[in-house]
Scaffold this motif. Sequence first.
Motif, PDB file in Angstrom:
ATOM      1  N   VAL A 136     -54.346 115.597  38.637  1.00 51.76           N
ATOM      2  CA  VAL A 136     -55.687 116.127  38.922  1.00 51.76           C
ATOM      3  C   VAL A 136     -55.846 116.620  40.356  1.00 51.76           C
ATOM      4  N   TYR A 137     -54.803 116.509  41.167  1.00 55.37           N
ATOM      5  CA  TYR A 137     -54.819 117.051  42.522  1.00 55.37           C
ATOM      6  C   TYR A 137     -53.668 118.039  42.680  1.00 55.37           C
ATOM      7  N   ARG A 138     -53.869 119.031  43.533  1.00 57.41           N
ATOM      8  CA  ARG A 138     -52.809 119.999  43.788  1.00 57.41           C
ATOM      9  C   ARG A 138     -52.614 120.165  45.289  1.00 57.41           C
ATOM     10  N   PRO A 139     -51.336 120.369  45.725  1.00 58.51           N
ATOM     11  CA  PRO A 139     -51.093 120.666  47.143  1.00 58.51           C
ATOM     12  C   PRO A 139     -51.494 122.106  47.432  1.00 58.51           C
ATOM     13  N   THR A 140     -52.229 122.306  48.517  1.00 58.21           N
ATOM     14  CA  THR A 140     -52.759 123.630  48.847  1.00 58.21           C
ATOM     15  C   THR A 140     -52.567 123.904  50.331  1.00 58.21           C
ATOM     16  N   PRO A 141     -51.761 124.893  50.697  1.00 54.75           N
ATOM     17  CA  PRO A 141     -51.682 125.282  52.105  1.00 54.75           C
ATOM     18  C   PRO A 141     -52.969 125.996  52.525  1.00 54.75           C
ATOM     19  N   VAL A 142     -53.603 125.492  53.566  1.00 49.54           N
ATOM     20  CA  VAL A 142     -54.768 126.149  54.149  1.00 49.54           C
ATOM     21  C   VAL A 142     -54.261 126.944  55.343  1.00 49.54           C
ATOM     22  N   TYR A 143     -54.496 128.256  55.327  1.00 49.78           N
ATOM     23  CA  TYR A 143     -53.819 129.127  56.286  1.00 49.78           C
ATOM     24  C   TYR A 143     -54.669 129.446  57.511  1.00 49.78           C
ATOM     25  N   PHE A 144     -53.981 129.395  58.655  1.00 45.51           N
ATOM     26  CA  PHE A 144     -54.502 129.860  59.927  1.00 45.51           C
ATOM     27  C   PHE A 144     -53.507 130.883  60.476  1.00 45.51           C
ATOM     28  N   ALA A 145     -53.756 131.402  61.652  1.00 42.42           N
ATOM     29  CA  ALA A 145     -52.865 132.410  62.228  1.00 42.42           C
ATOM     30  C   ALA A 145     -52.231 131.876  63.498  1.00 42.42           C
ATOM     31  N   SER A 146     -51.010 132.319  63.762  1.00 44.77           N
ATOM     32  CA  SER A 146     -50.388 131.997  65.046  1.00 44.77           C
ATOM     33  C   SER A 146     -51.224 132.613  66.166  1.00 44.77           C
ATOM     34  N   ALA A 147     -51.028 132.128  67.363  1.00 46.79           N
ATOM     35  CA  ALA A 147     -51.870 132.566  68.481  1.00 46.79           C
ATOM     36  C   ALA A 147     -51.793 134.074  68.715  1.00 46.79           C
ATOM     37  N   ASP A 148     -50.643 134.688  68.399  1.00 43.61           N
ATOM     38  CA  ASP A 148     -50.519 136.134  68.581  1.00 43.61           C
ATOM     39  C   ASP A 148     -50.935 136.915  67.342  1.00 43.61           C
ATOM     40  N   ARG A 149     -51.421 136.208  66.333  1.00 42.80           N
ATOM     41  CA  ARG A 149     -51.953 136.807  65.105  1.00 42.80           C
ATOM     42  C   ARG A 149     -50.916 137.668  64.375  1.00 42.80           C
ATOM     43  N   THR A 150     -49.686 137.197  64.349  1.00 44.10           N
ATOM     44  CA  THR A 150     -48.649 137.904  63.596  1.00 44.10           C
ATOM     45  C   THR A 150     -48.100 137.082  62.444  1.00 44.10           C
ATOM     46  N   GLN A 151     -48.355 135.761  62.452  1.00 43.11           N
ATOM     47  CA  GLN A 151     -47.796 134.868  61.447  1.00 43.11           C
ATOM     48  C   GLN A 151     -48.903 134.036  60.818  1.00 43.11           C
ATOM     49  N   LEU A 152     -48.782 133.774  59.522  1.00 46.97           N
ATOM     50  CA  LEU A 152     -49.642 132.798  58.868  1.00 46.97           C
ATOM     51  C   LEU A 152     -49.017 131.415  59.016  1.00 46.97           C
ATOM     52  N   VAL A 153     -49.835 130.444  59.363  1.00 51.22           N
ATOM     53  CA  VAL A 153     -49.360 129.079  59.598  1.00 51.22           C
ATOM     54  C   VAL A 153     -50.151 128.140  58.690  1.00 51.22           C
ATOM     55  N   PRO A 154     -49.479 127.372  57.814  1.00 51.44           N
ATOM     56  CA  PRO A 154     -50.198 126.536  56.861  1.00 51.44           C
ATOM     57  C   PRO A 154     -50.501 125.135  57.384  1.00 51.44           C
ATOM     58  N   ASP A 155     -51.588 124.587  56.897  1.00 50.60           N
ATOM     59  CA  ASP A 155     -51.946 123.179  57.096  1.00 50.60           C
ATOM     60  C   ASP A 155     -52.056 122.605  55.686  1.00 50.60           C
ATOM     61  N   LEU A 156     -51.057 121.834  55.248  1.00 50.98           N
ATOM     62  CA  LEU A 156     -50.974 121.417  53.852  1.00 50.98           C
ATOM     63  C   LEU A 156     -52.005 120.336  53.533  1.00 50.98           C
ATOM     64  N   ARG A 157     -52.783 120.564  52.482  1.00 51.80           N
ATOM     65  CA  ARG A 157     -53.782 119.599  52.015  1.00 51.80           C
ATOM     66  C   ARG A 157     -53.621 119.392  50.504  1.00 51.80           C
ATOM     67  N   TRP A 158     -54.279 118.344  49.998  1.00 52.32           N
ATOM     68  CA  TRP A 158     -54.317 118.064  48.553  1.00 52.32           C
ATOM     69  C   TRP A 158     -55.781 118.039  48.122  1.00 52.32           C
ATOM     70  N   PHE A 159     -56.103 118.841  47.103  1.00 55.67           N
ATOM     71  CA  PHE A 159     -57.474 118.936  46.625  1.00 55.67           C
ATOM     72  C   PHE A 159     -57.535 118.699  45.123  1.00 55.67           C
ATOM     73  N   ALA A 160     -58.671 118.154  44.675  1.00 55.92           N
ATOM     74  CA  ALA A 160     -58.907 118.012  43.244  1.00 55.92           C
ATOM     75  C   ALA A 160     -58.822 119.381  42.588  1.00 55.92           C
ATOM     76  N   THR A 161     -58.056 119.478  41.505  1.00 58.19           N
ATOM     77  CA  THR A 161     -57.839 120.761  40.848  1.00 58.19           C
ATOM     78  C   THR A 161     -59.148 121.406  40.435  1.00 58.19           C
ATOM     79  N   SER A 162     -60.099 120.610  39.965  1.00 56.63           N
ATOM     80  CA  SER A 162     -61.361 121.150  39.479  1.00 56.63           C
ATOM     81  C   SER A 162     -62.218 121.745  40.589  1.00 56.63           C
ATOM     82  N   LYS A 163     -61.927 121.382  41.834  1.00 54.65           N
ATOM     83  CA  LYS A 163     -62.746 121.861  42.954  1.00 54.65           C
ATOM     84  C   LYS A 163     -61.912 122.511  44.056  1.00 54.65           C
ATOM     85  N   THR A 164     -60.708 122.945  43.730  1.00 52.73           N
ATOM     86  CA  THR A 164     -59.833 123.478  44.760  1.00 52.73           C
ATOM     87  C   THR A 164     -60.448 124.633  45.539  1.00 52.73           C
TER      88      THR A 164
END
Length: 569
Positions: A181-209
């Motif tokens: 009932v939970y899924r791993p979800t990368p929440v994305y931000f940007a590197s300081a130079d705004r050229t790369q996506l950088v993930p912050d891995l979280r786990w959220f309930a599938t029904s409310k992801t």
Amino acid sequence: MTRRPRAARSALALTAVAALLALAGCAAIPSSGPVRTGDAVAPEEPGLALQLPSDPLVDADPAELVRGFLLAGAAGLQDEFAVARKFLTVGGSGEWDPRARVLIYPRQGSEPQVDPQEDGSVVVSVPLEAIVDDAGRYTEAAPDALDQELTFELQRDAAGQWRISELADGVLMDAAAFEAVYRPTPVYFASADRTQLVPDLRWFATSKTPTLAVSALLDGPSAWLRDAVVSGAPEGARLSTETVTLAEDRVARVDLAEAPALPDQADRNLLHLQLTETLRRVPVTDVEVSVGGMAWDETDVPVLERDVAPGSGPYAIVGEELVVVSDDVPVPLDDVAPLAGLDARHPALAVDGSVRVVLSGPDRLLLLPADGAAPATLATGTALVAPSVDRYGWVWTGEQASTGRLLVVDQAGQQVDIEAPWLDGRTVRSLRVSRDGARVAIVSAGSAAGDVAILVAGISRDDDGRPTLVSAEPLAVGAALVDALELAWVDEVTLAVLGRGQDLGFPSTYLVPLGGPTQSLTVLEATGMAAGRGPQSIHVVDGDGTLLTRRGNQWRTVADGVRDPVFPG
């Protein structure tokens, strides 16, 4: 029944996580505990059906009532915890926050023990595999940690039925139910130079992801990553409603509450990209953003790189030559000066190949010019850590016997000392910078037996990409391992670690997510390893110098006489 003061009730809520927080603080890996098997970071069991919650039994005794509550709480995502609250008094229900955390216990042979006490309370004891906090951050538990105890206070209601009046926030779930009932979800931000996506891995309930993921993005990155990334979300941004709407055409509609200051167009465009990439796994086809119901159109959504894969490799030392393995054949690099007499070891390369270095013996870092010129000394020390080259061309190393500093040097010889006080007095065994350049993963060991840590820190840089700081409090991962010797980045949220689980007497290879359960790959005793992108890219070297690579779940021989394999980055 005498009601405990608020401070005492808060202490109850903290009891079950005290050991985990201590683990994060000292970052020590314990000496025993379970490790999953398999290649996937987040195995799914779609066929598992959770038991529907049932109302409290009439005339249930305290232990029966608590058992029923535990089942109803674990299944509470199906009914917004409505049935679970029937087990509580009005006051208990008002104070209980079921979404504050999920305490996860092993899936086999570890049912919670429910013990009624003489004072009328009930104590539940359970071994913990992990805890997920209210922001979806997954912290793996020490496998030899003591069972955690949760205390439930009860009192009779007006009808003479037992109900729970005081309890810790959160719910208990076994690992199989959690992963259903939970899924791993990368929440994305940007590197300081705004050229790369950088993930912050979280786990959220599938029904409310969608809603939880967007809320997490708006709240910003975890503390350890905060100074290494940027976001297009304005300060204090939040959803205007409780949900993100997902239409039949899979378009997510995100309505933000009005804020005193709206971001500029560049930040709006970045935020749109962050939302789209974060929700991609839901999946969604597009994202429409509005503020207070008014459309917020993007003009030119940026294209950022994500999870860059090295274009070649692995590289290694064979005899006295630097080679690249191409089609399973070690091929010497013809634009590198001879390494004879240098005692060359531990090569490292930038992802684009612009910078190549090796250690000469244990104490000298050499630059290998691309024109075949003679190697040039970049730094010297006593016993240097195997280097890693980031995407800006900076070479990361440092003394193995750390004084709380890392050494970073560019190909011109310019050196920067990076303070890392959490390494002071420890032995640094391995260091690798992520290919997005925003994070560094480090294995270190203390003087006590079993005091080994796998830590990941964010990297702060100036406008020219020069490293200036690493996180003061890094992220601790891989707690299920009893030892760790070497690591590499497998993908944007996963490390490959050469280490040892509690039931293994020699080093083998494990997958360690940046927030998730550690998993073992097919067991093979190894002395070195390297990884490109994905588990199938992992190469290991055994005690005879044989280089092996993964094919499915097996290991296949590639070449003999190989030392210190590495992929660029």
